[in-house]
Design an enzyme around this catalytic site. Sequence first.
Site, short mmCIF file in Angstrom:
data_model
loop_
_atom_site.label_atom_id
_atom_site.label_comp_id
_atom_site.label_asym_id
_atom_site.label_seq_id
_atom_site.Cartn_x
_atom_site.Cartn_y
_atom_site.Cartn_z
N CYS A 31 60.70 0.21 69.16
CA CYS A 31 60.50 0.25 70.69
C CYS A 31 61.70 1.18 71.20
O CYS A 31 61.58 1.73 72.26
CB CYS A 31 60.75 -1.25 71.18
SG CYS A 31 59.43 -2.41 70.89
N THR A 48 41.92 -3.17 55.91
CA THR A 48 42.44 -2.57 55.00
C THR A 48 43.56 -1.48 55.25
O THR A 48 43.21 -0.41 56.12
CB THR A 48 41.32 -1.80 53.72
OG1 THR A 48 40.66 -2.73 53.30
CG2 THR A 48 42.05 -1.22 52.67
N ASP A 55 40.44 -1.81 67.95
CA ASP A 55 40.46 -2.42 66.69
C ASP A 55 41.80 -3.24 66.71
O ASP A 55 42.53 -3.33 67.95
CB ASP A 55 40.78 -1.48 65.41
CG ASP A 55 41.57 -0.49 65.40
OD1 ASP A 55 42.47 -0.46 66.50
OD2 ASP A 55 42.10 0.02 64.37
N CYS A 58 56.19 -0.43 79.56
CA CYS A 58 55.86 -1.36 78.59
C CYS A 58 56.19 -2.69 79.08
O CYS A 58 57.53 -3.08 79.27
CB CYS A 58 56.21 -1.25 77.21
SG CYS A 58 55.60 -2.45 76.03
N GLU A 94 35.79 4.98 57.52
CA GLU A 94 35.81 3.87 58.40
C GLU A 94 35.44 2.46 57.94
O GLU A 94 36.11 1.51 58.17
CB GLU A 94 35.02 4.16 59.75
CG GLU A 94 35.70 5.12 60.90
CD GLU A 94 36.88 4.73 61.31
OE1 GLU A 94 37.14 3.66 61.32
OE2 GLU A 94 37.56 5.59 61.71
N TYR A 138 33.30 -1.48 66.64
CA TYR A 138 34.32 -0.69 66.41
C TYR A 138 34.00 0.40 65.66
O TYR A 138 34.20 1.66 66.07
CB TYR A 138 35.41 -1.36 65.84
CG TYR A 138 36.40 -0.44 65.11
CD1 TYR A 138 37.27 0.27 65.89
CD2 TYR A 138 36.36 -0.22 63.79
CE1 TYR A 138 38.15 1.25 65.27
CE2 TYR A 138 37.33 0.97 63.06
CZ TYR A 138 37.77 1.43 63.77
OH TYR A 138 38.74 2.39 63.35
#
Length: 358
Positions: free
Chosen positions: A195, A39, A134, A204, A33, A116
Amino acid sequence: MQFSKTLLTWYLENKRDLPWRKTEQAYRIWLSEIMLQQTKIAQGLPYYNRFIEHFPTVFDLAKAPEEKVLKLWQGLGYYSRARNLHHTAKYIAEECNGVFPSSYKELKKLKGVGEYTAAAIASIAFNEAVAVVDGNVYRVLSRVFGIETPIDSTEGKKEFKAVAEKLLAKQDPKHYNQAIMEFGALHCTPKKPLCTTCPLQNNCIAFQQNKVAVLPIKAKKTKVRNRYFNYLVLLENKNATTYTVLQQRYGKGIWQNLFEFPLIESKNSLTKEQLLKNAAFKELLEGSFNKLELFNATPIKHVLSHQRIYANFWVIYLENIPVANFKKPLKKLAVTEIEKFPVPVLVQNFIENFNFSN
């Protein structure tokens, strides 16, 4: 809740095979983490494997010299993460007998561990029901639920955290948190999200309202600062051995504790004539060198998150390096020893491309 079930189903079918997903060891999950903050996994994975090889336990990491930790981290960027990692490893080894705190509240007290990271470790290693938020989570929630509150505002952070907690699969937070992050990383990507094959498409809001490209929203634009670096690559040949000088960076700026060639920072890029007239250069070297040449034809551009660096590498041949003129900490060494020291990528690229044997 259908949202959570859909993500978990997608995750079981599409998750990547990653080493830290095969363990419940808090040390390895914490390590992954910290490394993956800002990254991409493809970049961080070789570093993770290298660290595990050199430091299989938190005790091994704790007793390692900082220079070795920074050297293994070299190229990953955001070096404060490496220094915090080392600091926390020492704390866990010496004060906690190698045992990581098992709750979100206690994990958040560790250096380098924010909300987080604490949530990720607590849920993945200890299955605590706390939601992660995040960049991937912001993006998924913003698009699916049409949330237009800026993610970098105080209001936005509170709103997204509340939504994330409400949606959390409390019976399986370990896999749910990984599922929503993985979905954002692989499917609901920043650009060109998938999508047309999205299992959440029917619900959505961003897809329905044609707002996928604009969500999530950021209120603040990052100001980027230009900096101009003049590296002095000092070369002294004695008894068939070529020597140079490296200085260690200190303070709270970029690349703290890494090594580099002596540096003169200027307000703009300097020509050879301008460098020779520069007050700092004259104080250090005037009259004491045989030859000076510019390695790169144009300034080398190196982009950081909030800075653009334009660097020139000035190669300077001398009879004797005037080490007394340079600020400490400073190391005079044979050029064959350079690879032992952690340096910024900008400097490493020069080292790899310059022929020191000339």
